[in-house]
Design an enzyme around this catalytic site. Structure first.
Site, short mmCIF file in Angstrom:
data_model
loop_
_atom_site.label_atom_id
_atom_site.label_comp_id
_atom_site.label_asym_id
_atom_site.label_seq_id
_atom_site.Cartn_x
_atom_site.Cartn_y
_atom_site.Cartn_z
N HIS A 78 -11.13 -50.77 -37.08
CA HIS A 78 -10.79 -50.25 -38.41
C HIS A 78 -11.70 -49.09 -38.81
O HIS A 78 -12.42 -49.15 -39.81
CB HIS A 78 -10.86 -51.37 -39.46
CG HIS A 78 -10.03 -51.06 -40.69
ND1 HIS A 78 -9.43 -52.02 -41.47
CD2 HIS A 78 -9.72 -49.88 -41.29
CE1 HIS A 78 -8.78 -51.44 -42.47
NE2 HIS A 78 -8.94 -50.15 -42.39
N ILE A 79 -11.64 -48.04 -38.02
CA ILE A 79 -12.51 -46.89 -38.24
C ILE A 79 -11.76 -45.68 -38.82
O ILE A 79 -12.26 -44.56 -38.76
CB ILE A 79 -13.20 -46.45 -36.93
CG1 ILE A 79 -12.16 -46.24 -35.82
CG2 ILE A 79 -14.25 -47.45 -36.52
CD1 ILE A 79 -12.71 -45.44 -34.64
N GLU A 104 -9.42 -59.19 -38.99
CA GLU A 104 -10.37 -58.24 -38.43
C GLU A 104 -11.76 -58.83 -38.60
O GLU A 104 -12.17 -59.05 -39.74
CB GLU A 104 -10.30 -56.89 -39.19
CG GLU A 104 -9.15 -56.02 -38.73
CD GLU A 104 -8.90 -54.85 -39.67
OE1 GLU A 104 -7.75 -54.36 -39.67
OE2 GLU A 104 -9.84 -54.42 -40.39
N ILE A 125 -2.12 -47.66 -37.71
CA ILE A 125 -3.28 -47.25 -38.50
C ILE A 125 -3.10 -47.70 -39.94
O ILE A 125 -3.76 -47.17 -40.86
CB ILE A 125 -3.52 -45.72 -38.45
CG1 ILE A 125 -2.25 -44.94 -38.83
CG2 ILE A 125 -4.02 -45.28 -37.09
CD1 ILE A 125 -2.50 -43.44 -39.07
N ARG A 163 -2.01 -51.57 -41.59
CA ARG A 163 -2.65 -52.86 -41.77
C ARG A 163 -2.12 -53.79 -40.68
O ARG A 163 -0.95 -53.69 -40.29
CB ARG A 163 -2.31 -53.48 -43.14
CG ARG A 163 -3.09 -52.87 -44.31
CD ARG A 163 -4.55 -53.26 -44.24
NE ARG A 163 -5.34 -52.72 -45.34
CZ ARG A 163 -5.95 -51.54 -45.32
NH1 ARG A 163 -5.86 -50.75 -44.27
NH2 ARG A 163 -6.67 -51.14 -46.36
N SER A 175 -11.41 -44.29 -41.57
CA SER A 175 -12.15 -43.37 -42.45
C SER A 175 -13.63 -43.30 -42.07
O SER A 175 -14.45 -42.83 -42.84
CB SER A 175 -12.02 -43.85 -43.90
OG SER A 175 -12.62 -45.14 -44.01
N ILE A 211 -0.94 -39.72 -45.52
CA ILE A 211 -1.46 -39.84 -44.17
C ILE A 211 -0.37 -39.54 -43.14
O ILE A 211 -0.58 -38.76 -42.21
CB ILE A 211 -2.05 -41.25 -43.93
CG1 ILE A 211 -3.26 -41.46 -44.85
CG2 ILE A 211 -2.43 -41.45 -42.47
CD1 ILE A 211 -3.81 -42.87 -44.88
#
Lengths: 283, 271
Positions: free
Chosen positions: B237-238, B218, B187, B189, B240, B107
Protein backbone atom coordinates in the site's frame (compact mmCIF):
# COMPACT_ATOMS: atom_id res chain seq x y z
CA UNK A 1 26.35 -27.02 -46.41
CA UNK A 2 28.68 -24.10 -45.85
CA UNK A 3 28.57 -23.20 -49.54
CA UNK A 4 24.76 -22.88 -49.37
CA UNK A 5 24.65 -20.32 -46.59
CA UNK A 6 23.78 -16.90 -48.00
CA UNK A 7 22.34 -15.20 -44.94
CA UNK A 8 22.82 -15.30 -41.20
CA UNK A 9 20.15 -14.16 -38.77
CA UNK A 10 22.13 -13.37 -35.67
CA UNK A 11 20.09 -14.24 -32.60
CA UNK A 12 21.39 -12.90 -29.36
CA UNK A 13 25.02 -12.63 -30.53
CA UNK A 14 25.16 -16.22 -31.81
CA UNK A 15 26.91 -17.47 -33.83
CA UNK A 16 30.09 -15.54 -33.13
CA UNK A 17 31.08 -13.82 -36.35
CA UNK A 18 34.86 -14.13 -36.68
CA UNK A 19 37.34 -14.48 -39.51
CA UNK A 20 37.16 -18.29 -39.35
CA UNK A 21 33.41 -18.36 -39.80
CA UNK A 22 33.46 -15.78 -42.59
CA UNK A 23 36.14 -17.70 -44.44
CA UNK A 24 34.11 -20.91 -44.19
CA UNK A 25 31.02 -19.34 -45.77
CA UNK A 26 32.03 -18.21 -49.26
CA UNK A 27 28.52 -17.38 -50.40
CA UNK A 28 27.43 -15.41 -47.36
CA UNK A 29 25.81 -12.17 -48.51
CA UNK A 30 24.16 -10.67 -45.44
CA UNK A 31 24.09 -10.78 -41.67
CA UNK A 32 20.93 -9.48 -40.01
CA UNK A 33 21.14 -8.68 -36.31
CA UNK A 34 18.26 -9.30 -33.87
CA UNK A 35 18.42 -5.90 -32.26
CA UNK A 36 19.78 -2.42 -32.65
CA UNK A 37 23.19 -2.68 -30.99
CA UNK A 38 26.07 -3.70 -33.28
CA UNK A 39 28.94 -3.41 -30.81
CA UNK A 40 29.45 -7.18 -30.75
CA UNK A 41 30.29 -7.19 -34.45
CA UNK A 42 33.56 -6.25 -36.12
CA UNK A 43 31.92 -4.16 -38.85
CA UNK A 44 35.13 -3.60 -40.81
CA UNK A 45 35.97 -7.30 -40.80
CA UNK A 46 32.53 -8.28 -42.07
CA UNK A 47 32.61 -5.58 -44.74
CA UNK A 48 36.03 -6.81 -45.91
CA UNK A 49 34.34 -10.08 -46.86
CA UNK A 50 31.76 -8.12 -48.90
CA UNK A 51 28.99 -9.18 -46.55
CA UNK A 52 26.25 -6.65 -45.87
CA UNK A 53 24.93 -6.02 -42.37
CA UNK A 54 21.58 -4.88 -41.00
CA UNK A 55 20.14 -4.17 -37.59
CA UNK A 56 16.52 -3.74 -36.40
CA UNK A 57 16.30 -0.20 -34.99
CA UNK A 58 12.58 0.42 -35.47
CA UNK A 59 11.40 -2.84 -33.96
CA UNK A 60 13.25 -2.34 -30.68
CA UNK A 61 12.48 1.27 -29.88
CA UNK A 62 9.15 1.05 -28.06
CA UNK A 63 9.90 -1.97 -25.93
CA UNK A 64 13.31 -0.60 -24.91
CA UNK A 65 11.78 2.76 -24.03
CA UNK A 66 9.12 0.92 -22.01
CA UNK A 67 11.84 -1.01 -20.19
CA UNK A 68 13.66 2.25 -19.40
CA UNK A 69 10.51 3.70 -17.88
CA UNK A 70 9.79 0.45 -16.03
CA UNK A 71 13.26 0.62 -14.44
CA UNK A 72 12.95 4.32 -13.63
CA UNK A 73 9.62 3.79 -11.87
CA UNK A 74 10.72 0.60 -10.13
CA UNK A 75 13.83 2.33 -8.83
CA UNK A 76 12.01 5.49 -7.69
CA UNK A 77 9.26 3.60 -5.88
CA UNK A 78 11.61 0.84 -4.60
CA UNK A 79 9.40 -1.80 -6.16
CA UNK A 80 11.71 -4.78 -5.74
CA UNK A 81 12.51 -3.92 -2.13
CA UNK A 82 8.90 -3.33 -1.10
CA UNK A 83 7.63 -6.42 -2.90
CA UNK A 84 10.01 -8.46 -0.80
CA UNK A 85 8.79 -6.67 2.31
CA UNK A 86 5.18 -7.41 1.33
CA UNK A 87 5.76 -11.15 0.91
CA UNK A 88 8.38 -11.64 3.60
CA UNK A 89 7.63 -13.85 6.57
CA UNK A 90 8.92 -11.08 8.80
CA UNK A 91 6.31 -8.34 9.10
CA UNK A 92 8.48 -5.70 10.72
CA UNK A 93 9.26 -2.68 8.64
CA UNK A 94 9.20 1.04 9.12
CA UNK A 95 8.12 3.95 6.99
CA UNK A 96 11.68 4.70 5.99
CA UNK A 97 11.93 1.27 4.35
CA UNK A 98 9.10 1.95 1.93
CA UNK A 99 9.17 5.67 1.16
CA UNK A 100 10.20 6.37 -2.41
CA UNK A 101 10.88 9.32 -4.65
CA UNK A 102 8.14 11.24 -6.47
CA UNK A 103 8.49 10.75 -10.23
CA UNK A 104 5.93 13.28 -11.41
CA UNK A 105 7.57 16.67 -11.61
CA UNK A 106 11.10 15.31 -11.19
CA UNK A 107 13.92 16.01 -13.66
CA UNK A 108 14.93 13.33 -16.16
CA UNK A 109 18.25 13.64 -17.98
CA UNK A 110 18.41 11.54 -21.17
CA UNK A 111 21.89 10.80 -22.47
CA UNK A 112 21.48 9.75 -26.08
CA UNK A 113 18.41 11.14 -27.81
CA UNK A 114 18.07 8.70 -30.70
CA UNK A 115 14.91 6.76 -31.50
CA UNK A 116 14.78 5.10 -28.11
CA UNK A 117 15.78 8.20 -26.14
CA UNK A 118 13.08 10.21 -27.85
CA UNK A 119 10.40 7.61 -27.08
CA UNK A 120 11.49 7.80 -23.46
CA UNK A 121 11.05 11.56 -23.56
CA UNK A 122 7.52 11.13 -24.94
CA UNK A 123 6.64 8.82 -22.07
CA UNK A 124 8.34 10.90 -19.39
CA UNK A 125 6.50 14.00 -20.52
CA UNK A 126 3.20 12.31 -19.65
CA UNK A 127 4.55 11.90 -16.11
CA UNK A 128 5.01 15.70 -16.03
CA UNK A 129 8.77 15.24 -15.79
CA UNK A 130 11.16 18.03 -16.66
CA UNK A 131 13.34 16.69 -19.49
CA UNK A 132 16.98 17.50 -20.24
CA UNK A 133 18.98 15.71 -22.92
CA UNK A 134 22.53 15.36 -24.13
CA UNK A 135 23.29 14.11 -27.61
CA UNK A 136 26.02 14.27 -30.26
CA UNK A 137 23.75 16.64 -32.17
CA UNK A 138 20.85 18.79 -31.17
CA UNK A 139 17.34 17.75 -32.18
CA UNK A 140 15.10 20.03 -34.25
CA UNK A 141 13.17 22.70 -32.36
CA UNK A 142 9.76 21.10 -33.01
CA UNK A 143 11.03 17.74 -31.76
CA UNK A 144 12.34 19.41 -28.58
CA UNK A 145 9.08 21.29 -28.05
CA UNK A 146 6.91 18.23 -28.60
CA UNK A 147 8.45 16.65 -25.50
CA UNK A 148 9.47 19.81 -23.67
CA UNK A 149 13.13 18.79 -23.73
CA UNK A 150 16.02 21.16 -23.05
CA UNK A 151 19.35 20.50 -24.77
CA UNK A 152 22.45 20.29 -22.60
CA UNK A 153 25.47 20.76 -24.83
CA UNK A 154 27.68 19.82 -21.89
CA UNK A 155 26.86 16.55 -20.19
CA UNK A 156 27.92 18.11 -16.86
CA UNK A 157 24.93 20.43 -16.87
CA UNK A 158 22.56 17.49 -17.30
CA UNK A 159 24.26 15.44 -14.60
CA UNK A 160 24.10 18.23 -12.05
CA UNK A 161 20.37 18.85 -12.45
CA UNK A 162 18.86 15.42 -13.05
CA UNK A 163 17.01 13.34 -10.47
CA UNK A 164 17.11 10.43 -12.92
CA UNK A 165 19.91 9.93 -15.46
CA UNK A 166 18.91 7.59 -18.27
CA UNK A 167 21.71 6.27 -20.49
CA UNK A 168 20.49 5.41 -24.01
CA UNK A 169 23.53 5.65 -26.27
CA UNK A 170 24.98 2.96 -28.52
CA UNK A 171 28.35 1.57 -27.48
CA UNK A 172 31.19 3.04 -29.53
CA UNK A 173 34.80 3.91 -28.70
CA UNK A 174 33.51 7.41 -27.80
CA UNK A 175 30.87 6.19 -25.37
CA UNK A 176 32.98 3.53 -23.66
CA UNK A 177 33.13 4.46 -19.93
CA UNK A 178 31.14 7.60 -20.72
CA UNK A 179 29.85 7.56 -17.15
CA UNK A 180 32.84 7.32 -14.84
CA UNK A 181 33.92 8.60 -11.44
CA UNK A 182 33.86 12.23 -12.58
CA UNK A 183 30.36 12.00 -14.05
CA UNK A 184 28.97 10.13 -11.05
CA UNK A 185 30.37 12.77 -8.71
CA UNK A 186 28.62 15.48 -10.70
CA UNK A 187 25.28 13.76 -10.13
CA UNK A 188 23.05 14.60 -7.17
CA UNK A 189 23.48 12.30 -4.15
CA UNK A 190 19.75 11.57 -4.40
CA UNK A 191 19.87 10.77 -8.13
CA UNK A 192 19.36 7.39 -9.78
CA UNK A 193 21.31 6.10 -12.78
CA UNK A 194 19.36 3.96 -15.25
CA UNK A 195 21.30 2.09 -17.92
CA UNK A 196 19.52 0.51 -20.87
CA UNK A 197 22.37 0.89 -23.34
CA UNK A 198 25.43 -1.33 -22.79
CA UNK A 199 27.30 -2.26 -19.62
CA UNK A 200 30.58 -0.88 -20.98
CA UNK A 201 29.14 2.64 -21.28
CA UNK A 202 29.43 2.86 -17.51
CA UNK A 203 32.66 2.43 -15.54
CA UNK A 204 31.25 -0.35 -13.42
CA UNK A 205 33.84 -0.20 -10.65
CA UNK A 206 33.31 3.53 -10.30
CA UNK A 207 29.58 2.88 -10.14
CA UNK A 208 29.95 0.35 -7.32
CA UNK A 209 32.07 2.81 -5.38
CA UNK A 210 29.59 5.63 -5.96
CA UNK A 211 26.67 3.52 -4.77
CA UNK A 212 28.50 2.22 -1.72
CA UNK A 213 29.58 5.67 -0.59
CA UNK A 214 26.31 7.49 -1.28
CA UNK A 215 27.70 9.57 -4.14
CA UNK A 216 24.51 8.70 -6.01
CA UNK A 217 21.25 7.33 -4.59
CA UNK A 218 20.44 4.27 -6.68
CA UNK A 219 20.94 2.44 -9.95
CA UNK A 220 18.78 0.32 -12.23
CA UNK A 221 20.69 -1.65 -14.84
CA UNK A 222 19.30 -3.73 -17.67
CA UNK A 223 22.84 -4.16 -18.95
CA UNK A 224 26.14 -4.91 -17.25
CA UNK A 225 29.60 -6.02 -18.21
CA UNK A 226 29.74 -8.96 -18.50
CA UNK A 227 26.24 -10.39 -18.72
CA UNK A 228 25.51 -12.04 -16.45
CA UNK A 229 27.78 -10.62 -13.75
CA UNK A 230 30.14 -13.10 -12.13
CA UNK A 231 28.29 -14.80 -9.28
CA UNK A 232 31.11 -14.90 -6.78
CA UNK A 233 30.41 -11.90 -4.57
CA UNK A 234 30.00 -9.21 -7.20
CA UNK A 235 29.03 -6.13 -5.17
CA UNK A 236 26.33 -5.00 -7.62
CA UNK A 237 24.36 -8.16 -6.88
CA UNK A 238 24.11 -7.29 -3.20
CA UNK A 239 23.35 -3.59 -3.03
CA UNK A 240 19.85 -2.82 -1.78
CA UNK A 241 19.55 0.27 -3.92
CA UNK A 242 20.32 -1.52 -7.19
CA UNK A 243 17.87 -3.23 -9.52
CA UNK A 244 19.39 -5.49 -12.17
CA UNK A 245 17.37 -7.00 -14.99
CA UNK A 246 18.57 -9.67 -17.45
CA UNK A 247 18.93 -7.50 -20.59
CA UNK A 248 15.19 -7.61 -21.17
CA UNK A 249 14.94 -4.36 -23.15
CA UNK A 250 13.65 -6.03 -26.28
CA UNK A 251 12.36 -9.23 -24.79
CA UNK A 252 8.65 -9.20 -25.46
CA UNK A 253 6.63 -11.47 -27.68
CA UNK A 254 5.58 -8.62 -29.94
CA UNK A 255 9.04 -7.09 -30.35
CA UNK A 256 10.71 -10.45 -30.98
CA UNK A 257 8.25 -10.92 -33.82
CA UNK A 258 8.86 -7.41 -35.19
CA UNK A 259 12.64 -7.85 -34.99
CA UNK A 260 12.41 -11.02 -37.03
CA UNK A 261 10.20 -9.29 -39.58
CA UNK A 262 12.69 -6.44 -39.88
CA UNK A 263 15.58 -8.91 -40.21
CA UNK A 264 13.81 -10.89 -42.92
CA UNK A 265 13.03 -7.71 -44.87
CA UNK A 266 16.71 -6.82 -44.82
CA UNK A 267 17.84 -10.32 -45.76
CA UNK A 268 15.46 -10.55 -48.71
CA UNK A 269 16.49 -7.09 -49.91
CA UNK A 270 20.16 -7.98 -49.71
CA UNK A 271 19.72 -11.28 -51.52
CA UNK A 272 17.74 -9.56 -54.28
CA UNK A 273 20.26 -6.78 -54.68
CA UNK A 274 17.78 -4.14 -53.48
CA UNK A 275 18.40 -1.28 -51.01
CA UNK A 276 18.18 -2.58 -47.45
CA UNK A 277 15.80 -0.83 -45.02
CA UNK A 278 18.30 -0.75 -42.15
CA UNK A 279 21.74 -1.39 -43.54
CA UNK A 280 24.63 -0.76 -41.17
CA UNK A 281 27.87 0.44 -42.70
CA UNK A 282 31.25 0.42 -41.02
CA UNK A 283 31.83 4.06 -40.16
CA UNK B 1 -4.87 9.19 11.49
CA UNK B 2 -2.30 7.21 9.51
CA UNK B 3 -2.85 3.78 8.03
CA UNK B 4 -6.31 3.43 9.56
CA UNK B 5 -5.03 3.64 13.12
CA UNK B 6 -6.46 4.08 15.67
CA UNK B 7 -9.71 2.27 14.88
CA UNK B 8 -12.47 4.80 15.31
CA UNK B 9 -15.45 3.06 16.92
CA UNK B 10 -18.23 3.93 19.36
CA UNK B 11 -16.06 2.99 22.34
CA UNK B 12 -13.23 5.30 21.33
CA UNK B 13 -15.57 8.18 20.55
CA UNK B 14 -17.34 7.82 23.89
CA UNK B 15 -14.00 7.91 25.70
CA UNK B 16 -12.94 11.16 23.98
CA UNK B 17 -15.62 13.73 24.85
CA UNK B 18 -13.61 16.67 23.53
CA UNK B 19 -12.68 15.15 20.20
CA UNK B 20 -13.44 17.70 17.49
CA UNK B 21 -11.85 16.36 14.33
CA UNK B 22 -10.38 13.26 12.76
CA UNK B 23 -7.87 14.09 10.04
CA UNK B 24 -7.35 11.01 7.87
CA UNK B 25 -4.28 10.56 5.65
CA UNK B 26 -4.89 9.80 1.99
CA UNK B 27 -8.09 10.01 -0.02
CA UNK B 28 -9.94 6.82 0.96
CA UNK B 29 -12.42 7.10 3.84
CA UNK B 30 -13.94 3.62 3.61
CA UNK B 31 -12.43 2.76 7.00
CA UNK B 32 -14.46 5.51 8.73
CA UNK B 33 -18.11 5.31 9.79
CA UNK B 34 -19.09 8.83 8.78
CA UNK B 35 -22.59 8.60 10.27
CA UNK B 36 -21.19 7.47 13.60
CA UNK B 37 -18.67 10.31 13.68
CA UNK B 38 -21.32 12.81 12.72
CA UNK B 39 -23.57 11.60 15.54
CA UNK B 40 -20.78 12.47 17.97
CA UNK B 41 -20.33 15.90 16.37
CA UNK B 42 -16.83 15.01 15.16
CA UNK B 43 -15.67 16.43 11.84
CA UNK B 44 -13.64 14.47 9.29
CA UNK B 45 -11.03 15.54 6.75
CA UNK B 46 -8.86 13.70 4.21
CA UNK B 47 -6.07 14.60 1.74
CA UNK B 48 -7.82 13.99 -1.56
CA UNK B 49 -5.82 15.41 -4.45
CA UNK B 50 -2.22 15.36 -3.39
CA UNK B 51 -2.09 11.56 -3.58
CA UNK B 52 -3.31 11.36 -7.16
CA UNK B 53 -0.12 11.62 -9.20
CA UNK B 54 1.92 9.26 -7.00
CA UNK B 55 -0.89 6.70 -7.07
CA UNK B 56 -1.20 6.99 -10.85
CA UNK B 57 2.59 6.67 -11.13
CA UNK B 58 2.46 3.51 -9.02
CA UNK B 59 -0.32 2.06 -11.19
CA UNK B 60 1.93 2.52 -14.22
CA UNK B 61 4.94 1.15 -12.32
CA UNK B 62 2.99 -2.01 -11.42
CA UNK B 63 1.71 -2.49 -14.98
CA UNK B 64 5.22 -2.16 -16.42
CA UNK B 65 6.86 -4.29 -13.74
CA UNK B 66 4.29 -7.04 -14.19
CA UNK B 67 4.30 -7.12 -17.99
CA UNK B 68 8.09 -7.05 -18.28
CA UNK B 69 8.55 -9.51 -15.37
CA UNK B 70 10.80 -7.07 -13.56
CA UNK B 71 10.77 -8.70 -10.13
CA UNK B 72 11.36 -12.18 -11.59
CA UNK B 73 14.04 -10.76 -13.85
CA UNK B 74 15.86 -9.09 -10.98
CA UNK B 75 15.77 -12.31 -9.00
CA UNK B 76 17.25 -14.18 -11.94
CA UNK B 77 19.90 -11.52 -12.49
CA UNK B 78 21.12 -11.64 -8.87
CA UNK B 79 20.55 -15.31 -8.09
CA UNK B 80 23.69 -17.31 -7.21
CA UNK B 81 22.44 -20.11 -9.48
CA UNK B 82 22.23 -18.08 -12.68
CA UNK B 83 24.85 -18.95 -15.28
CA UNK B 84 23.31 -17.29 -18.32
CA UNK B 85 20.15 -15.48 -19.33
CA UNK B 86 17.88 -17.78 -21.36
CA UNK B 87 17.16 -16.59 -24.88
CA UNK B 88 13.47 -17.54 -24.72
CA UNK B 89 12.68 -15.56 -21.58
CA UNK B 90 10.05 -13.05 -22.68
CA UNK B 91 7.63 -10.54 -21.22
CA UNK B 92 4.58 -8.86 -22.72
CA UNK B 93 4.59 -5.55 -24.59
CA UNK B 94 2.94 -2.53 -22.98
CA UNK B 95 3.27 -0.14 -25.92
CA UNK B 96 0.24 -0.51 -28.14
CA UNK B 97 -1.63 -2.80 -25.77
CA UNK B 98 -5.17 -2.15 -24.46
CA UNK B 99 -5.62 -0.72 -20.98
CA UNK B 100 -9.03 -0.83 -19.33
CA UNK B 101 -9.41 1.67 -16.48
CA UNK B 102 -12.19 0.90 -14.03
CA UNK B 103 -12.90 4.15 -12.22
CA UNK B 104 -12.03 7.29 -14.13
CA UNK B 105 -11.75 9.78 -11.28
CA UNK B 106 -8.72 11.97 -10.69
CA UNK B 107 -6.36 9.03 -10.31
CA UNK B 108 -7.87 7.02 -13.18
CA UNK B 109 -7.58 9.99 -15.50
CA UNK B 110 -3.94 10.57 -14.59
CA UNK B 111 -3.25 6.92 -15.39
CA UNK B 112 -4.90 7.48 -18.78
CA UNK B 113 -2.68 10.51 -19.45
CA UNK B 114 0.40 8.43 -18.76
CA UNK B 115 -0.76 5.38 -20.66
CA UNK B 116 -1.50 7.48 -23.76
CA UNK B 117 2.20 8.27 -24.07
CA UNK B 118 2.84 4.53 -24.32
CA UNK B 119 0.52 4.47 -27.34
CA UNK B 120 -1.90 2.30 -25.41
CA UNK B 121 -5.49 1.91 -26.48
CA UNK B 122 -7.54 3.15 -23.51
CA UNK B 123 -10.99 1.94 -22.47
CA UNK B 124 -12.71 3.10 -19.29
CA UNK B 125 -15.70 2.23 -17.18
CA UNK B 126 -17.14 4.77 -14.76
CA UNK B 127 -20.42 5.60 -13.03
CA UNK B 128 -20.76 8.46 -15.50
CA UNK B 129 -19.17 9.25 -18.83
CA UNK B 130 -16.48 11.92 -18.91
CA UNK B 131 -16.82 15.04 -21.11
CA UNK B 132 -15.92 14.62 -24.79
CA UNK B 133 -12.84 16.88 -24.53
CA UNK B 134 -11.54 14.91 -21.55
CA UNK B 135 -12.03 11.65 -23.46
CA UNK B 136 -10.33 12.98 -26.60
CA UNK B 137 -7.39 14.38 -24.66
CA UNK B 138 -6.39 10.86 -23.64
CA UNK B 139 -8.03 8.93 -26.48
CA UNK B 140 -10.25 7.01 -24.06
CA UNK B 141 -13.34 5.05 -25.10
CA UNK B 142 -16.25 4.76 -22.66
CA UNK B 143 -17.51 1.26 -21.87
CA UNK B 144 -20.93 1.62 -20.33
CA UNK B 145 -20.87 -2.09 -19.57
CA UNK B 146 -17.87 -3.29 -17.62
CA UNK B 147 -18.04 -6.58 -19.57
CA UNK B 148 -16.96 -4.83 -22.78
CA UNK B 149 -13.91 -3.42 -21.02
CA UNK B 150 -12.99 -6.73 -19.43
CA UNK B 151 -13.24 -8.69 -22.66
CA UNK B 152 -10.97 -6.38 -24.65
CA UNK B 153 -8.30 -5.33 -22.16
CA UNK B 154 -4.75 -6.63 -21.89
CA UNK B 155 -4.43 -4.74 -18.60
CA UNK B 156 -7.35 -4.02 -16.23
CA UNK B 157 -6.56 -1.28 -13.73
CA UNK B 158 -8.85 -0.63 -10.75
CA UNK B 159 -8.98 2.98 -9.57
CA UNK B 160 -12.40 3.19 -7.90
CA UNK B 161 -13.03 4.09 -4.29
CA UNK B 162 -14.50 1.44 -2.01
CA UNK B 163 -18.25 1.80 -1.55
CA UNK B 164 -21.08 -0.73 -1.10
CA UNK B 165 -21.45 -0.62 -4.91
CA UNK B 166 -17.79 -1.39 -5.65
CA UNK B 167 -17.40 -4.06 -2.96
CA UNK B 168 -16.29 -7.26 -4.78
CA UNK B 169 -16.78 -5.48 -8.10
CA UNK B 170 -14.29 -7.90 -9.62
CA UNK B 171 -15.38 -11.45 -8.84
CA UNK B 172 -15.35 -14.85 -10.52
CA UNK B 173 -17.64 -13.66 -13.33
CA UNK B 174 -15.55 -10.61 -14.12
CA UNK B 175 -12.27 -12.53 -13.99
CA UNK B 176 -13.67 -15.11 -16.40
CA UNK B 177 -14.63 -12.34 -18.83
CA UNK B 178 -11.01 -11.16 -18.89
CA UNK B 179 -8.56 -12.48 -21.47
CA UNK B 180 -6.39 -15.39 -20.28
CA UNK B 181 -3.41 -13.21 -21.25
CA UNK B 182 -4.64 -10.24 -19.20
CA UNK B 183 -3.21 -8.70 -16.03
CA UNK B 184 -5.23 -7.21 -13.16
CA UNK B 185 -3.73 -4.16 -11.43
CA UNK B 186 -5.32 -2.97 -8.19
CA UNK B 187 -4.47 0.43 -6.73
CA UNK B 188 -7.87 1.02 -5.13
CA UNK B 189 -8.85 -1.17 -2.16
CA UNK B 190 -8.43 -4.89 -1.51
CA UNK B 191 -12.17 -5.38 -1.02
CA UNK B 192 -12.98 -4.20 -4.55
CA UNK B 193 -11.74 -7.62 -5.62
CA UNK B 194 -13.11 -10.98 -4.49
CA UNK B 195 -9.71 -12.15 -3.31
CA UNK B 196 -10.49 -15.87 -3.14
CA UNK B 197 -11.84 -15.75 -6.69
CA UNK B 198 -8.65 -13.95 -7.73
CA UNK B 199 -6.43 -16.64 -6.22
CA UNK B 200 -8.37 -19.32 -8.06
CA UNK B 201 -8.28 -17.39 -11.33
CA UNK B 202 -4.51 -16.98 -11.07
CA UNK B 203 -3.90 -20.60 -10.11
CA UNK B 204 -6.08 -21.89 -12.96
CA UNK B 205 -4.66 -19.45 -15.52
CA UNK B 206 -8.03 -17.80 -16.06
CA UNK B 207 -6.00 -14.57 -16.09
CA UNK B 208 -2.25 -14.29 -16.54
CA UNK B 209 -1.04 -12.15 -13.66
CA UNK B 210 -1.89 -9.61 -10.98
CA UNK B 211 -0.13 -6.63 -9.42
CA UNK B 212 -1.66 -5.44 -6.17
CA UNK B 213 -0.83 -2.42 -4.05
CA UNK B 214 -3.84 -3.23 -1.88
CA UNK B 215 -5.21 -6.43 -0.38
CA UNK B 216 -7.63 -7.47 2.31
CA UNK B 217 -6.41 -7.51 4.97
CA UNK B 218 -3.22 -5.46 4.88
CA UNK B 219 -0.89 -7.11 5.38
CA UNK B 220 -2.01 -10.55 4.26
CA UNK B 221 -1.45 -13.48 6.64
CA UNK B 222 1.97 -14.94 5.91
CA UNK B 223 0.65 -18.27 4.62
CA UNK B 224 -1.71 -16.64 2.10
CA UNK B 225 -1.52 -18.13 -1.42
CA UNK B 226 -1.16 -14.69 -3.03
CA UNK B 227 2.25 -14.33 -1.41
CA UNK B 228 3.52 -17.45 -3.15
CA UNK B 229 2.27 -17.08 -6.72
CA UNK B 230 5.04 -16.33 -9.21
CA UNK B 231 2.76 -14.23 -11.38
CA UNK B 232 1.79 -11.82 -8.60
CA UNK B 233 3.53 -8.63 -7.51
CA UNK B 234 2.41 -7.22 -4.15
CA UNK B 235 3.41 -3.87 -2.73
CA UNK B 236 2.56 -2.75 0.82
CA UNK B 237 0.00 0.00 0.00
CA UNK B 238 2.57 2.52 -1.13
CA UNK B 239 0.38 4.48 -3.54
CA UNK B 240 1.18 7.78 -1.88
CA UNK B 241 4.46 6.75 -0.29
CA UNK B 242 6.91 9.35 -1.50
CA UNK B 243 8.72 11.75 0.77
CA UNK B 244 7.35 14.83 -0.99
CA UNK B 245 3.75 13.69 -0.93
CA UNK B 246 3.81 12.47 2.65
CA UNK B 247 5.19 15.84 3.69
CA UNK B 248 2.35 17.68 1.95
CA UNK B 249 -0.24 15.26 3.35
CA UNK B 250 1.04 16.02 6.82
CA UNK B 251 0.78 19.74 6.14
CA UNK B 252 -2.78 19.39 4.86
CA UNK B 253 -3.81 17.28 7.84
CA UNK B 254 -2.33 19.84 10.21
CA UNK B 255 -4.19 22.66 8.43
CA UNK B 256 -7.45 20.76 8.72
CA UNK B 257 -6.91 20.07 12.40
CA UNK B 258 -6.03 23.67 13.17
CA UNK B 259 -9.12 24.90 11.32
CA UNK B 260 -11.29 22.33 13.04
CA UNK B 261 -10.07 23.32 16.48
CA UNK B 262 -10.54 26.99 15.73
CA UNK B 263 -14.09 26.46 14.52
CA UNK B 264 -13.16 27.70 11.04
CA UNK B 265 -14.16 26.11 7.68
CA UNK B 266 -12.13 22.93 7.30
CA UNK B 267 -10.06 22.41 4.14
CA UNK B 268 -10.70 18.95 2.64
CA UNK B 269 -13.63 18.26 4.95
CA UNK B 270 -15.46 15.04 4.21
CA UNK B 271 -19.21 15.40 4.56
Amino acid sequence: LSKKVQAIYLWWHKPVIDRELLQSLPNLKVIANSGAGMDHLDLKLVASFHVKMANAPRAVSSSTADAGMALLLASARRLVEVHHIAISSNMDYCEADILGVKVSGATLGIIGMGRIGYKIALRAKAFEMKILYHNRTRRKAQEEQAVGATYCEKIDSLLQQADFVMVVVSLTPQTHNLIGKRELELMKPTAALINISRGAVVDQEALVMALQTGVIGAAALDVTYPEPLPRLDHPLLKLKNVIITPHLGIKTDKTTYMITEEAVENILAALNGLPMPSEVLPS
Amino acid sequence: MWYHKPVVNKELLQSLPNLRIVASSGVGIDHLDLNLLSSFGVKVSNTPFIVSTDTADLGMALMLASSRRLVEGHEMAVSPDTEYFPADWLGAEVSGATLGIVGMGTIGYKVAERAKAFEMKILYHNRSQRKKEEESAVGALYCKKIDDLLQQSDFVLLAVNLTPQTYKLIGKRELELMKPTATLINISRGLVVDQDALVEALQNKVIKAAALDVTYPEPLPRDHPLLKLKNVIITPHIGSATKKTRHIMMEEMTESIQAGLAGLPIPHEVL
